[in-house]
Design a protein around this motif. Sequence first.
Motif, PDB file in Angstrom:
ATOM      1  N   LEU A  54       0.915  -1.148  -0.125  1.00 37.67           N
ATOM      2  CA  LEU A  54       0.071  -0.065  -0.175  1.00 37.67           C
ATOM      3  C   LEU A  54       0.950   1.271   0.018  1.00 37.67           C
ATOM      4  N   ARG A  55       0.628   2.223  -0.722  1.00 43.26           N
ATOM      5  CA  ARG A  55       0.966   3.665  -0.666  1.00 43.26           C
ATOM      6  C   ARG A  55      -0.202   4.623  -0.544  1.00 43.26           C
ATOM      7  N   ALA A  56       0.105   5.839  -0.138  1.00 39.05           N
ATOM      8  CA  ALA A  56      -0.866   6.779   0.486  1.00 39.05           C
ATOM      9  C   ALA A  56      -0.222   8.166  -0.001  1.00 39.05           C
ATOM     10  N   PHE A  57      -1.414   8.936  -0.353  1.00 40.89           N
ATOM     11  CA  PHE A  57      -1.143  10.514  -0.704  1.00 40.89           C
ATOM     12  C   PHE A  57      -2.289  10.947  -0.071  1.00 40.89           C
ATOM     13  N   PRO A  58      -2.113  12.579   0.273  1.00 39.36           N
ATOM     14  CA  PRO A  58      -2.950  13.337   0.783  1.00 39.36           C
ATOM     15  C   PRO A  58      -4.231  13.607   0.016  1.00 39.36           C
ATOM     16  N   ASP A  59      -4.079  13.720  -1.168  1.00 38.29           N
ATOM     17  CA  ASP A  59      -5.218  14.000  -2.269  1.00 38.29           C
ATOM     18  C   ASP A  59      -4.769  13.534  -3.612  1.00 38.29           C
ATOM     19  N   MET A  60      -5.588  13.762  -4.330  1.00 37.38           N
ATOM     20  CA  MET A  60      -5.449  13.342  -6.176  1.00 37.38           C
ATOM     21  C   MET A  60      -4.328  14.304  -6.630  1.00 37.38           C
ATOM     22  N   ASN A 146      -8.464   8.182 -12.166  1.00 35.86           N
ATOM     23  CA  ASN A 146      -7.154   7.949 -12.108  1.00 35.86           C
ATOM     24  C   ASN A 146      -6.415   9.110 -13.392  1.00 35.86           C
ATOM     25  N   ASP A 147      -5.836  10.097 -12.524  1.00 38.21           N
ATOM     26  CA  ASP A 147      -5.251  11.174 -13.437  1.00 38.21           C
ATOM     27  C   ASP A 147      -3.698  10.671 -13.785  1.00 38.21           C
ATOM     28  N   PHE A 148      -3.358   9.924 -13.439  1.00 36.34           N
ATOM     29  CA  PHE A 148      -2.069   9.057 -13.840  1.00 36.34           C
ATOM     30  C   PHE A 148      -1.986   7.769 -14.469  1.00 36.34           C
ATOM     31  N   PRO A 149      -2.539   8.039 -15.756  1.00 35.60           N
ATOM     32  CA  PRO A 149      -2.892   6.533 -16.632  1.00 35.60           C
ATOM     33  C   PRO A 149      -1.580   5.930 -17.075  1.00 35.60           C
ATOM     34  N   ARG A 150      -0.649   6.034 -16.744  1.00 39.32           N
ATOM     35  CA  ARG A 150       0.683   5.346 -16.863  1.00 39.32           C
ATOM     36  C   ARG A 150       0.491   4.086 -16.035  1.00 39.32           C
TER      37      ARG A 150
END
Length: 194
Positions: A54-60, A146-150
């Motif tokens: 798992l990895r996490a980010f504050p927002d998109m 998903n705004d990182f389609p790679r």
Amino acid sequence: MSIVELRQYTLRPGARDTLIELFEREFVAGQEAVGITLGGRFRDLDDPDRFVWLRAFPDMAHRRRALEAFYSGPVWLAHRDAANAAMTDSDDVLLLRGPGFTPPPGAREVLATVCTPPGPAAAFDAYAARHLTPAHALHRTEPAENDFPRLPVRTGEDVRVWFGPSQAPPWPSRRLRLAPVTTRLFGSGAAGAA
């Protein structure tokens, strides 16, 4: 609440320990350096060719910037061929909203449960509120695109994911007609179990 990726990799036979060693040595610090929070990293106890993390980010917006920085940065570029050579599938990814999850110190086995709530999600959420504690780290599908389609993520699903000790809560419930998928995990890195 954070944006959380639950990443489940299928690996070439016998490659799991090699990938985990590379991941811990190079990719943990490399991701943390660009603002990614690493959570639990696990061996699937029932499949020797799976690595779950798992990895996490504050927002998109932070997610997009951090992923762009990591995947165009020197750490990934130097080690991507070795990582990709170990994997046969890295696209089993759920984009979630929740607290993230790192097993408590000394935890041995952790259960990760993924299910699609039948009928109204509110009925499931009420049931979960009665049976899951904050320690289960309940997550739900993040509806943003998903705004990182790679890096593909699974779409078209409304799932709930929770974690827990080796003794599961009272699931599934006949009333809710759940069909959960539960995976037995063992921590593999510094963020995993000892």
